[in-house]
Design an enzyme around this catalytic site. Structure first.
Site, mmCIF file in Angstrom:
data_model
loop_
_atom_site.group_PDB
_atom_site.id
_atom_site.type_symbol
_atom_site.label_atom_id
_atom_site.label_comp_id
_atom_site.label_asym_id
_atom_site.label_seq_id
_atom_site.Cartn_x
_atom_site.Cartn_y
_atom_site.Cartn_z
ATOM 1 N N TYR A 55 8.267 23.454 -12.520
ATOM 2 C CA TYR A 55 9.443 22.790 -11.943
ATOM 3 C C TYR A 55 9.731 21.427 -12.574
ATOM 4 C CZ TYR A 55 5.804 20.732 -8.925
ATOM 5 O OH TYR A 55 4.691 20.085 -8.456
ATOM 6 N N GLY B 25 -8.903 13.686 -14.978
ATOM 7 C CA GLY B 25 -9.044 14.606 -13.840
ATOM 8 C C GLY B 25 -9.912 15.804 -14.194
ATOM 9 N N GLY B 26 -10.882 15.592 -15.075
ATOM 10 C CA GLY B 26 -11.701 16.711 -15.564
ATOM 11 C C GLY B 26 -12.870 17.077 -14.670
ATOM 12 N N ARG C 193 -3.449 21.338 -0.623
ATOM 13 C CA ARG C 193 -2.305 20.456 -0.372
ATOM 14 C C ARG C 193 -0.957 21.166 -0.404
ATOM 15 N NH1 ARG C 193 -6.025 17.530 -3.393
ATOM 16 N NH2 ARG C 193 -6.570 15.529 -2.461
HETATM 17 C C1 HXC Z 1 3.460 12.767 3.120
HETATM 18 C C2 HXC Z 1 1.653 11.681 2.213
HETATM 19 C C3 HXC Z 1 0.903 12.880 2.204
HETATM 20 C C4 HXC Z 1 1.539 14.060 2.711
HETATM 21 C C5 HXC Z 1 -0.332 11.299 1.417
HETATM 22 N N1 HXC Z 1 0.833 10.749 1.716
HETATM 23 N N2 HXC Z 1 -0.313 12.602 1.709
HETATM 24 N N3 HXC Z 1 2.913 11.634 2.663
HETATM 25 N N4 HXC Z 1 2.813 13.950 3.157
HETATM 26 N N5 HXC Z 1 0.910 15.232 2.752
HETATM 27 C C6 HXC Z 1 1.181 9.328 1.610
HETATM 28 C C7 HXC Z 1 0.250 8.459 2.430
HETATM 29 O O1 HXC Z 1 0.639 8.434 3.778
HETATM 30 C C8 HXC Z 1 0.400 7.104 1.752
HETATM 31 O O2 HXC Z 1 1.543 6.410 2.157
HETATM 32 C C9 HXC Z 1 0.614 7.485 0.290
HETATM 33 O O3 HXC Z 1 1.002 8.858 0.262
HETATM 34 C C10 HXC Z 1 -0.645 7.330 -0.524
HETATM 35 O O4 HXC Z 1 -1.682 8.046 0.119
HETATM 36 P P1 HXC Z 1 -3.215 7.622 -0.022
HETATM 37 O O5 HXC Z 1 -4.026 8.682 0.618
HETATM 38 O O6 HXC Z 1 -3.417 6.215 0.389
HETATM 39 O O7 HXC Z 1 -3.320 7.618 -1.627
HETATM 40 P P2 HXC Z 1 -4.439 8.025 -2.596
HETATM 41 O O8 HXC Z 1 -5.796 7.853 -1.966
HETATM 42 O O9 HXC Z 1 -4.147 7.364 -3.857
HETATM 43 O O10 HXC Z 1 -4.249 9.641 -2.734
HETATM 44 C C11 HXC Z 1 -3.276 10.173 -3.587
HETATM 45 C C12 HXC Z 1 -2.706 11.499 -3.058
HETATM 46 C C13 HXC Z 1 -3.849 12.510 -2.737
HETATM 47 C C14 HXC Z 1 -1.763 12.023 -4.104
HETATM 48 C C15 HXC Z 1 -1.962 11.226 -1.761
HETATM 49 O O11 HXC Z 1 -3.294 13.732 -2.310
HETATM 50 C C16 HXC Z 1 -4.734 12.756 -3.917
HETATM 51 O O12 HXC Z 1 -5.697 11.999 -4.151
HETATM 52 N N6 HXC Z 1 -4.471 13.809 -4.733
HETATM 53 C C17 HXC Z 1 -5.235 14.097 -5.953
HETATM 54 C C18 HXC Z 1 -5.431 15.560 -6.190
HETATM 55 C C19 HXC Z 1 -4.188 16.424 -6.078
HETATM 56 O O13 HXC Z 1 -3.191 16.053 -5.460
HETATM 57 N N7 HXC Z 1 -4.274 17.633 -6.640
HETATM 58 C C20 HXC Z 1 -3.194 18.606 -6.606
HETATM 59 C C21 HXC Z 1 -2.544 18.695 -7.909
HETATM 60 S S1 HXC Z 1 -1.617 20.192 -7.974
HETATM 61 P P3 HXC Z 1 1.511 5.272 3.332
HETATM 62 O O14 HXC Z 1 2.891 4.729 3.336
HETATM 63 O O15 HXC Z 1 1.158 6.002 4.592
HETATM 64 O O16 HXC Z 1 0.477 4.272 2.925
HETATM 65 C C22 HXC Z 1 -0.132 19.878 -8.714
HETATM 66 C C23 HXC Z 1 0.818 20.989 -9.032
HETATM 67 C C24 HXC Z 1 0.628 22.227 -8.213
HETATM 68 O O17 HXC Z 1 0.175 18.806 -9.022
HETATM 69 C C25 HXC Z 1 1.732 23.232 -8.455
HETATM 70 C C26 HXC Z 1 1.334 24.586 -7.869
HETATM 71 C C27 HXC Z 1 2.277 25.667 -8.246
HETATM 72 P P1 NAP Z 2 -7.223 19.063 -8.805
HETATM 73 O O1 NAP Z 2 -8.498 19.827 -8.861
HETATM 74 O O2 NAP Z 2 -6.895 18.340 -7.555
HETATM 75 O O3 NAP Z 2 -7.204 18.076 -10.037
HETATM 76 C C1 NAP Z 2 -6.650 16.804 -10.042
HETATM 77 C C2 NAP Z 2 -7.657 15.869 -10.663
HETATM 78 O O4 NAP Z 2 -7.013 14.613 -10.906
HETATM 79 C C3 NAP Z 2 -8.858 15.579 -9.769
HETATM 80 O O5 NAP Z 2 -10.049 15.792 -10.497
HETATM 81 C C4 NAP Z 2 -8.725 14.107 -9.405
HETATM 82 O O6 NAP Z 2 -10.020 13.493 -9.335
HETATM 83 C C5 NAP Z 2 -7.903 13.584 -10.586
HETATM 84 N N1 NAP Z 2 -7.138 12.394 -10.232
HETATM 85 C C6 NAP Z 2 -6.252 12.248 -9.238
HETATM 86 N N2 NAP Z 2 -5.784 10.991 -9.205
HETATM 87 C C7 NAP Z 2 -6.377 10.348 -10.244
HETATM 88 C C8 NAP Z 2 -6.298 9.019 -10.735
HETATM 89 N N3 NAP Z 2 -5.500 8.120 -10.167
HETATM 90 N N4 NAP Z 2 -7.035 8.686 -11.811
HETATM 91 C C9 NAP Z 2 -7.839 9.610 -12.402
HETATM 92 N N5 NAP Z 2 -7.958 10.878 -11.979
HETATM 93 C C10 NAP Z 2 -7.232 11.233 -10.901
HETATM 94 O O7 NAP Z 2 -5.980 20.026 -9.073
HETATM 95 P P2 NAP Z 2 -5.688 21.089 -10.240
HETATM 96 O O8 NAP Z 2 -5.038 22.240 -9.599
HETATM 97 O O9 NAP Z 2 -6.886 21.326 -11.073
HETATM 98 O O10 NAP Z 2 -4.584 20.323 -11.086
HETATM 99 C C11 NAP Z 2 -4.793 19.951 -12.442
HETATM 100 C C12 NAP Z 2 -3.465 19.804 -13.146
HETATM 101 O O11 NAP Z 2 -2.778 21.046 -13.161
HETATM 102 C C13 NAP Z 2 -2.524 18.802 -12.515
HETATM 103 O O12 NAP Z 2 -1.813 18.121 -13.525
HETATM 104 C C14 NAP Z 2 -1.560 19.679 -11.752
HETATM 105 O O13 NAP Z 2 -0.322 19.051 -11.550
HETATM 106 C C15 NAP Z 2 -1.465 20.849 -12.696
HETATM 107 N N6 NAP Z 2 -0.983 22.082 -12.070
HETATM 108 C C16 NAP Z 2 -1.780 22.777 -11.227
HETATM 109 C C17 NAP Z 2 -1.317 23.968 -10.684
HETATM 110 C C18 NAP Z 2 -2.178 24.792 -9.776
HETATM 111 O O14 NAP Z 2 -1.645 25.763 -9.204
HETATM 112 N N7 NAP Z 2 -3.469 24.508 -9.627
HETATM 113 C C19 NAP Z 2 -0.044 24.425 -11.024
HETATM 114 C C20 NAP Z 2 0.760 23.661 -11.862
HETATM 115 C C21 NAP Z 2 0.269 22.505 -12.402
HETATM 116 P P3 NAP Z 2 -10.285 12.215 -8.382
HETATM 117 O O15 NAP Z 2 -9.754 12.569 -7.040
HETATM 118 O O16 NAP Z 2 -11.775 12.053 -8.437
HETATM 119 O O17 NAP Z 2 -9.583 11.074 -9.028
#
Ligand code: HXC
Ligand code: NAP
Length: 282
Positions: free
Chosen positions: A148, A16-17, A200
């Site tokens: 968490y 995820g870089g 998100r």
């Molecule tokens: C409920 C949801 C949803 C939402 C997706 N889904 N978003 N359900 N509420 N907001 C459901 C979809 O309906 C689907 O189910 C299933 O999840 C998979 O969704 P897809 O879009 O098909 O999957 P995919 O393309 O693999 O996408 C994965 C993802 C997406 C996790 C849903 O958000 C993503 O690509 N995220 C990557 C980056 C990311 O999340 N970064 C944040 C990290 S921050 P159905 O049944 O409808 O098929 C973090 C910590 C932050 O982790 C802490 C801050 C303090």
């Molecule tokens: P981000 O920019 O959304 O980073 C997530 C990265 O993961 C994206 O580059 C995404 O790229 C990659 N990724 C997602 N699904 C993947 C898959 N299946 N295979 C390979 N790569 C995948 O969010 P971020 O805030 O920088 O988060 C980075 C890390 O910090 C995460 O572990 C998150 O839980 C943690 N974190 C963040 C926060 C915050 O406040 N930002 C707080 C606590 C913890 P692609 O979509 O191209 O795959």
């Protein structure tokens, strides 16, 4: 605090870089002399980031596509990287997450987040760990967890479950593989502004404000702060830190655990409806 050769000669993979925290760590590691690989699902994103960071730092970086959920894809990627030499550091940073009421989650929603965060971390850790153990090569694994992970958090339940698993894996292997040269560390960041996380999880100014009011320092963490902490933890300066998760949250945890429990209970029904995923046909 750091000399520019702190990470010289180290070969580091950051999952995820291409964006957010992963990208910021990649930039810092390059400045400190490392060779960096970044991966993500979107090839154009990782390649563009690699190009930009190479030109900004003059360092060596490669962007490769890989879905960490797919064990075969992970094996292929690691094999490809290893042909140029063993990695020294793996950073499990890739994640998926969203704010949702748990009773409304579909099975795929759980699978998706668990697949990226927990299975992805297992896939990567096993692929690197086995190679390090066979070769007797020293390695470091840094997992980017969350505050968490230890407490759970309402409204981000798949993420909480998956991150707890990641921390359990990290603590377990720190003991099992520590004596064989593989060191494990984790960071539990509080909120740090990135497009991926904030779009998100904190999609409105009101939610951001609630979190800031709750935080003892009344600000979010920065990409510089987490990149510097990560640099220290993976460096030889931190050689005796093993199995430890460092909180970097301004004291938020101590002021009351479980980030999204705090704000989720105040979100009105209409807002939950807006945050639901759009139908694919829309
Ligand atoms: C409920 C949801 C949803 C939402 C997706 N889904 N978003 N359900 N509420 N907001 C459901 C979809 O309906 C689907 O189910 C299933 O999840 C998979 O969704 P897809 O879009 O098909 O999957 P995919 O393309 O693999 O996408 C994965 C993802 C997406 C996790 C849903 O958000 C993503 O690509 N995220 C990557 C980056 C990311 O999340 N970064 C944040 C990290 S921050 P159905 O049944 O409808 O098929 C973090 C910590 C932050 O982790 C802490 C801050 C303090
Ligand atoms: P981000 O920019 O959304 O980073 C997530 C990265 O993961 C994206 O580059 C995404 O790229 C990659 N990724 C997602 N699904 C993947 C898959 N299946 N295979 C390979 N790569 C995948 O969010 P971020 O805030 O920088 O988060 C980075 C890390 O910090 C995460 O572990 C998150 O839980 C943690 N974190 C963040 C926060 C915050 O406040 N930002 C707080 C606590 C913890 P692609 O979509 O191209 O795959």
């Amino acid at each position: 605090m750091f000399t520019n050769d702190l990470l010289k000669g180290k070969r580091i993979l950051i999952t995820g870089g291409g964006t957010g925290i992963g990208r910021a760590m990649a930039e810092r590691f390059l400045q400190l002399g490392a060779t960096v690989y970044i991966c993500g699902r979107r090839v154009e994103v990782v390649q563009q980031t690699a190009k930009e960071l190479a030109s900004a730092t003059g360092g060596t970086i490669e962007g490769l596509p890989c879905d960490v959920r797919e064990r075969d894809a992970v094996e292929q990627l690691i094999e490809q990287v290893w042909t140029k030499g063993p990695l020294d550091v793996l950073v499990n940073n890739a994640a998926g997450n969203f704010l949702a009421r748990t009773e409304e989650l579909s099975p795929r929603a759980f699978e998706s987040v668990l697949g990226i965060v927990l299975q992805g971390t297992i896939n990567m850790t096993m692929a690197c760990g086995k190679r390090w153990l066979v070769a007797g090569h020293r390695g470091v694994v840094l997992d980017i967890a969350t505050t968490y992970a230890d407490t759970g958090s309402a409204y981000v339940v798949p993420s909480a479950v998956a991150k707890a698993g990641v921390v359990a894996l990290m603590r377990s292997l720190a003991v099992e593989w520590g004596g064989r040269g593989i060191r494990f560390v984790a960071i539990a960041p509080g909120a740090i502004r990135t497009e991926g996380a904030f779009s998100r999880l904190l999609p409105t100014p009101e939610l951001e404000k609630k979190l800031l009011e709750h935080n003892p320092l009344h600000r979010f963490g920065t990409l510089e702060e987490i990149s510097n902490l990560a640099s220290f933890l993976i460096s030889d300066l931190a050689g005796y830190i093993n199995g430890e998760m460092v909180y970097m949250d301004g004291g938020e945890m101590l002021a009351g655990a479980s980030t999204f429990s705090l704000i989720g209970r105040r979100i009105p029904d209409a807002a939950w409806e807006m945050m639901k995923p759009k139908k694919k046909t829309e």
